[in-house]
Design a protein around this motif. Structure first.
Motif, short mmCIF file in Angstrom:
data_model
loop_
_atom_site.label_atom_id
_atom_site.label_comp_id
_atom_site.label_asym_id
_atom_site.label_seq_id
_atom_site.Cartn_x
_atom_site.Cartn_y
_atom_site.Cartn_z
N LYS A 169 -6.09 3.01 4.55
CA LYS A 169 -5.46 2.29 3.44
C LYS A 169 -4.28 3.04 2.83
CE LYS A 169 -6.47 -0.61 -0.55
NZ LYS A 169 -5.31 -0.20 -1.35
N GLU A 170 -4.37 4.36 2.71
CA GLU A 170 -3.24 5.09 2.13
C GLU A 170 -2.00 4.96 3.00
OE1 GLU A 170 -3.85 9.26 1.67
OE2 GLU A 170 -4.84 9.49 3.60
N ASP A 173 -0.74 1.36 2.29
CA ASP A 173 -0.20 1.32 0.91
C ASP A 173 1.20 1.93 0.87
OD1 ASP A 173 -2.47 0.13 -0.06
OD2 ASP A 173 -3.30 1.94 -0.99
N SER A 177 4.71 -0.11 -0.03
CA SER A 177 5.58 0.27 -1.15
C SER A 177 7.05 0.21 -0.76
CB SER A 177 5.23 1.69 -1.62
OG SER A 177 5.68 2.68 -0.71
#
Length: 203
Positions: A169-170, A173, A177
């Motif tokens: 997920k990071e 994410d 962004s």
């Protein structure tokens, strides 16, 4: 409209045992948790800022009870099988020639050497992509945004026309962004071959 598909490698195409690898490593190295210097060295190795000999020397110096083979075995424990139907999926996408296909993986020389040894169709897989980026070869590592900017700028891509698939997920994410469409896939319940069904809203 999506024009470029950017795929992670581990737990998207090749299955990984992340939890098992961590448990095994803690046992092999007789640790309760990983010290910061080990985590830092692993990251440097994944970015190609340290070669395999230097990497193994660090571990041999810090864990003198272990041989290089012990360390390599523990390091590669994470790697599992590569289901052939996923190879067929990416080969069909390449044949259709509808999308630009990019692989973007955090990996390292030892993992790739092991994959080449145990996955006979690795070259066929690699050749299905228009561009094949491995972190240790390009000097960037997810989730740092510079790796995504590198891909976008090098290939002259519009982020809104890209879809990035990654199980971490990071990582998704960070890509999101920057305006990149993402699918944070769950390797336990989802398969990349169902991409166009699961993310039908983007196609």
């Amino acid at each position: 409209m999506i024009k470029t598909l950017i795929f992670d490698f581990g737990d998207v195409f090749i299955n990984l045992d992340k939890e098992g690898a961590i448990t095994n490593a803690l046992e092999v190295f007789e640790l309760d948790e990983f010290p910061e210097d080990m985590i830092a060295v692993n990251a440097l190795y994944e970015q190609g800022f340290m070669d395999t000999n230097e990497f193994l020397e660090f571990y041999c110096d810090n864990f003198p009870k272990l041989s290089k083979d012990d360390i390599i075995e523990a390091w590669n424990y994470i790697l599992c099988d590569f289901p052939p139907h996923r190879l067929e999926f990416i080969q069909q996408l390449a044949k259709n020639n509808t999308y630009k296909l990019i692989l973007l993986s955090n990996t390292n020389a030892l993992h790739i050497d092991s994959i080449k040894k145990h996955i006979p169709f690795y070259d066929d897989f690699k050749n299905s992509f228009d561009v094949f980026y491995l972190s240790h070869e390009i000097g960037y590592r997810k989730p740092n945004t510079d790796i995504y900017n590198f891909v976008l700028n090098t290939n002259n891509l519009n982020p809104e026309e890209c879809l990035f698939i990654d199980d971490t997920k990071e990582n998704t994410d960070a890509a999101s962004s920057l305006g990149i469409n993402v699918w944070n896939n769950n390797p336990k319940t989802e398969d990349v071959v169902n991409l166009f069904t699961i993310k039908s809203d983007l196609f």
